[in-house]
Design a protein around this motif. Structure first.
Motif, PDB file in Angstrom:
ATOM      1  N   UNK A 151       0.820  -1.211   0.000  1.00 57.31           N
ATOM      2  CA  UNK A 151       0.000   0.000   0.000  1.00 57.31           C
ATOM      3  C   UNK A 151       0.858   1.268   0.000  1.00 57.31           C
ATOM      4  N   UNK A 189      -0.304   5.237  -0.234  1.00 55.88           N
ATOM      5  CA  UNK A 189      -0.270   6.126   0.927  1.00 55.88           C
ATOM      6  C   UNK A 189       0.600   7.342   0.634  1.00 55.88           C
ATOM      7  N   UNK A 192       7.171   2.783   3.112  1.00 53.23           N
ATOM      8  CA  UNK A 192       7.723   1.513   2.655  1.00 53.23           C
ATOM      9  C   UNK A 192       7.022   0.359   3.329  1.00 53.23           C
ATOM     10  N   UNK A 228       3.083   1.056  10.241  1.00 53.79           N
ATOM     11  CA  UNK A 228       2.201   0.571   9.172  1.00 53.79           C
ATOM     12  C   UNK A 228       2.039  -0.944   9.155  1.00 53.79           C
ATOM     13  N   UNK A 267      -1.013   3.681  10.487  1.00 52.64           N
ATOM     14  CA  UNK A 267      -1.523   3.736   9.112  1.00 52.64           C
ATOM     15  C   UNK A 267      -1.492   2.328   8.512  1.00 52.64           C
ATOM     16  N   UNK A 268      -2.114   2.191   7.338  1.00 53.87           N
ATOM     17  CA  UNK A 268      -2.143   0.902   6.632  1.00 53.87           C
ATOM     18  C   UNK A 268      -2.515  -0.218   7.616  1.00 53.87           C
ATOM     19  N   UNK A 294      -5.109   6.574  11.009  1.00 49.25           N
ATOM     20  CA  UNK A 294      -5.566   7.179   9.754  1.00 49.25           C
ATOM     21  C   UNK A 294      -6.965   6.649   9.405  1.00 49.25           C
ATOM     22  N   UNK A 346      -7.718   4.290   6.439  1.00 51.33           N
ATOM     23  CA  UNK A 346      -7.235   2.916   6.604  1.00 51.33           C
ATOM     24  C   UNK A 346      -8.121   2.129   7.575  1.00 51.33           C
ATOM     25  N   UNK A 389     -10.688  -1.119   6.307  1.00 55.18           N
ATOM     26  CA  UNK A 389     -10.611  -2.438   6.947  1.00 55.18           C
ATOM     27  C   UNK A 389     -11.820  -2.763   7.806  1.00 55.18           C
TER      28      UNK A 389
END
Lengths: 130, 97, 120
Positions: A15, A19, A129, B6, B29-30, B58, B61, B65
């Motif tokens: 992702x 992002x 990353x 993340x 995040x993520x 975030x 995100x 989900x």
């Protein structure tokens, strides 16, 4: 404030480039400046114009090119990482005797020094990353 | 400083490494947003650290989900503009990849 | 040229992924730009420094020699997490180069002092 962004993963698998793209847009929307977006590791795969995602999916590469064109952004692909992964512009094609190029519009290939310079010149450097 | 996580806490122990650094702000995040879920394995750890760290997640995100309505108290949901502000307001940021 | 404090935060084991190797390339460039460079090794990153890598069998370039070369670039600040070593059954004697072993909290403090944190 001056921002730079490091993108360390390729498109679609992780992702991170999504992002990073949304973050870059938000940085600009807030009136900040983006000094440079640097692509390293598999992040260089964000710069191949040969990508063809399904029509109902986002085109991550075109999205970067468009953002760069609209905002005059400096999108830099690390040369060493690009050579390893087959991201090629005209100069690299001639230098390494390849028979094709695939660098997408708005990107340029340059050295890792560009990342260090981004760190020096920017107030903030954010890494995306995996 | 701002710490950006993340990764799902069930996958990699980034949160432990961050909490050990002392204090600051943490943005999930993520897949990192899974740590924000009420009743999850990290809840006690996060609640216990709230005196030293401010926690953010975030929104997009969380929504992606299906857990936006499950966020534990004390974690602030932020949009991308809020993400930019967090980076701007902290002198440095570390992405715990 | 402006000198900034760059810390490269290494948290990944070598060979399984390329991050550690490409991080080293960034370290050398940052040093060539005469920046104030330090390296932090946390979590699995400490495995990068383990002595006695023999990568002939996997046909990948080994790290060990490069650590020695860092000194030639005036990169001497290598910080290793005490907790990460202990959790992995290692001590400073297992490492290929001299390092400063610090608690995660102390490395956290050093992170606060940096201008740029690059994570790999």
């Amino acid at each position: 404030m001056k921002f730079s962004i490091l993108v360390s993963e390729g498109p679609y698998t992780h992702q991170s480039s999504d992002t990073a793209y949304q973050f870059a847009k938000a940085v600009l929307a807030k009136g900040h400046e983006i000094f440079r977006i640097f692509f390293y590791h598999d992040g260089v795969n964000n710069a191949t114009r040969l990508t063809t995602p399904p029509q109902d999916d986002r085109n991550i590469i075109n999205r970067w090119s468009k953002l760069a064109e609209e905002n005059n952004l400096d999108l830099v692909v690390c040369v060493a990482a690009a050579q390893r992964r087959g991201i090629v512009d005209d100069g690299e094609m001639k230098r390494n005797g390849k028979d094709a190029t695939n660098l997408a519009p708005g990107f340029r290939i340059s050295g890792l020094g560009q990342l260090i310079e981004a760190g020096i010149q920017s107030d903030r450097l954010v890494v995306f990353g995996d | 400083m701002l710490h950006i996580i993340n990764k799902s806490p069930y996958d990699r122990p980034a949160l432990d490494s961050v909490l050990a650094t002392g204090e600051g702000a943490i943005l999930l995040i993520e897949d990192g947003v899974y740590a924000a879920v009420k009743g999850g394995a990290e809840e006690n750890k996060i609640k216990g650290a709230m005196g030293k760290f401010k926690f953010y997640a975030l929104t997009v995100d969380l929504e992606a989900r299906g857990i936006a309505d499950r966020v534990m108290d004390g974690i602030t949901a932020v949009d991308y503009a809020g993400f930019v502000d967090l980076v701007a307001d902290n002198k440095t940021c570390q992405s715990w990849l | 040229m402006t000198t900034k404090k760059f810390m490269m935060v290494n948290r990944k084991a070598p060979y399984g992924t390329i991050y550690a190797w490409e991080a080293l390339e960034v370290v050398l460039i940052a040093a060539a730009f005469e920046q104030d460079v330090s390296l932090a090794f946390l979590d699995d990153g400490v495995f990068q420094l383990k002595k006695g890598h023999n990568t002939k069998g996997i046909e990948v370039k080994a790290f060990e020699k490069t650590w020695g070369a860092l000194e030639d670039y005036d990169v001497t600040k290598l910080y290793v997490s005490q907790e990460a070593l202990a959790e992995r059954g290692l001590t400073a004697d297992d490492l290929a180069v001299p390092v400063e072993v610090l608690s995660r909290a102390d490395i956290g403090k050093l992170m606060e002092e940096q201008d740029v944190l690059l994570s790999f």
